[in-house]
Design an enzyme around this catalytic site. Structure first.
Site, PDB file in Angstrom:
ATOM      1  N   ASP A 114       0.849  -1.191   0.000  1.00 58.35           N
ATOM      2  CA  ASP A 114       0.000   0.000   0.000  1.00 58.35           C
ATOM      3  C   ASP A 114       0.892   1.251   0.000  1.00 58.35           C
ATOM      4  O   ASP A 114       1.798   1.361  -0.826  1.00 58.35           O
ATOM      5  CB  ASP A 114      -0.973  -0.055   1.187  1.00 58.35           C
ATOM      6  CG  ASP A 114      -1.992   1.078   1.187  1.00 58.35           C
ATOM      7  OD1 ASP A 114      -2.891   1.076   0.335  1.00 58.35           O
ATOM      8  OD2 ASP A 114      -1.873   1.972   2.044  1.00 58.35           O
ATOM      9  N   HIS A 302      -7.155  -6.168  -1.515  1.00 57.54           N
ATOM     10  CA  HIS A 302      -6.043  -5.314  -1.102  1.00 57.54           C
ATOM     11  C   HIS A 302      -5.279  -5.884   0.090  1.00 57.54           C
ATOM     12  O   HIS A 302      -4.088  -5.616   0.254  1.00 57.54           O
ATOM     13  CB  HIS A 302      -6.599  -3.928  -0.759  1.00 57.54           C
ATOM     14  CG  HIS A 302      -5.554  -2.922  -0.417  1.00 57.54           C
ATOM     15  ND1 HIS A 302      -4.655  -2.440  -1.341  1.00 57.54           N
ATOM     16  CD2 HIS A 302      -5.250  -2.306   0.761  1.00 57.54           C
ATOM     17  CE1 HIS A 302      -3.855  -1.561  -0.765  1.00 57.54           C
ATOM     18  NE2 HIS A 302      -4.187  -1.461   0.518  1.00 57.54           N
TER      19      HIS A 302
END
Length: 330
Positions: A114, A302
């Site tokens: 991320d 994610h």
């Protein structure tokens, strides 16, 4: 079953370091037998902390690596300055270079997820000699831009408009509310069965009360997260979303030089097939920026580090086998 750290795991140490006037907290894990073959730093993203690498740390230690995992600026036990200028890629790269010095090694392997994935590319730009190999999970490389464009212009980044504004800070002021938000962004449904977070909108605050359990973190892990986040609130973590123009200004001269960035050290990039914010399509054409780029993909959202830990760890091991021992720790 993949081995993972538990909150306050006795197998690792939690230490602090003063880096350019800021106090950073970090996890340190050392191999049990003998001198480390190399040192690896792991960099987390939003909304996460060093503990986000809980599935990877034991595996990397088993390979003979010293593992260093900082709580990034704004998070958990690390300082959380009010000024977004302390959160730029350049400032953070400077801090990490100091942490390398603090740990007492001449080079490291560096990995991120991320925002942490975005950091590793910039660290490789600013301090290439400190890095023997680099990997990123989910986050693709984007060359420095000649003209500023807010990431939130893209539909998959619309949530960033909310995150850089005041709403998250104002609405998530208690440990309970922060815990509800974290559960939602980690996949827990509202009591009506609806998502509590989307990339098109951000957090649906009216869906947080009575939210269900996250499929990705246990209740004890969620409580651990909420406790750490409540220490400084959400201003620090969301400051990362207030740095777009600051990062652009730092990189403008490099972009205008006409010479695209090209990385000489080996890189691994792992995409997550179902990542709504960072879909694999964003990485098309990345190869031309690297001398050596290895790709991998997992069938995950994610939160790939937690959803597919065995696959992630296998990719890391295969990539690192050739790097462990090279430029070994001093």
């Amino acid at each position: 079953m993949v081995d993972k750290l538990i909150p306050n795991d006795p197998r690792v140490q939690t230490k602090t370091a003063n880096l350019n006037g800021k106090t950073y907290s970090y996890i340190l894990a050392e191999p049990e037998n003998g001198k480390p073959l190399n040192t690896i730093f792991l960099i987390h993203g939003f909304p996460d902390m060093a503990f986000g690498w809980r599935y990877q740390i034991p595996h990397l230690v088993s390979l003979g690596l010293r593992v260093v995992v900082p709580d990034m600026i704004g998070y958990a036990g690390t300082d959380a300055p009010e000024d977004p200028k302390e959160y730029t890629f350049k400032k953070i790269s400077d801090d990490l270079a100091k942490l390398v010095e603090h740990v007492g090694v001449s080079s490291i392997i560096l990995g991120g997820h991320d925002w942490g994935g975005a950091v590793v590319y910039r660290m490789a730009m600013y301090y290439p000699k400190l890095l023997s190999a680099v990997f990123s999970v989910c986050t693709p490389f984007v060359q420095p831009q000649k003209q500023y464009r807010a990431m939130s212009d893209l539909p998959n980044f619309k949530y960033q408009i909310q995150l850089r504004g005041p709403d998250l800070v104002e609405n998530l002021k208690t440990k309970e509310k922060i815990g509800q938000f974290l559960a939602g962004i980690y996949g827990a449904p509202s009591k009506e069965g609806k998502p509590a977070f989307s990339v098109e909108h951000g957090c649906y605050f009216d869906r947080l009360d009575g939210i269900g359990s996250s499929p990705l973190v246990s209740d004890s892990e969620l409580d651990f997260y909420a406790e750490k986040f409540s220490r400084n609130g959400m201003r620090g973590p969301t400051n990362w979303y207030r740095t777009g123009e600051l990062n652009f200004e730092d990189e403008k001269e490099l972009a205008e030089s006409g010479e695209p960035v090209r990385f000489e050290m080996p890189f691994l990039f792992i995409t997550a097939k179902k990542d709504a914010a960072l879909p694999p399509s964003l990485s098309e054409g990345m190869e031309r920026s690297f001398r050596s780029l290895t790709r991998g993909q997992v069938d995950a959202t994610h939160w790939a580090l937690w959803e597919k830990p065995a696959e992630i760890n296998q990719y890391l091991e295969e990539f690192l086998v050739g790097q462990i021992g090279r430029k070994a720790s001093l």
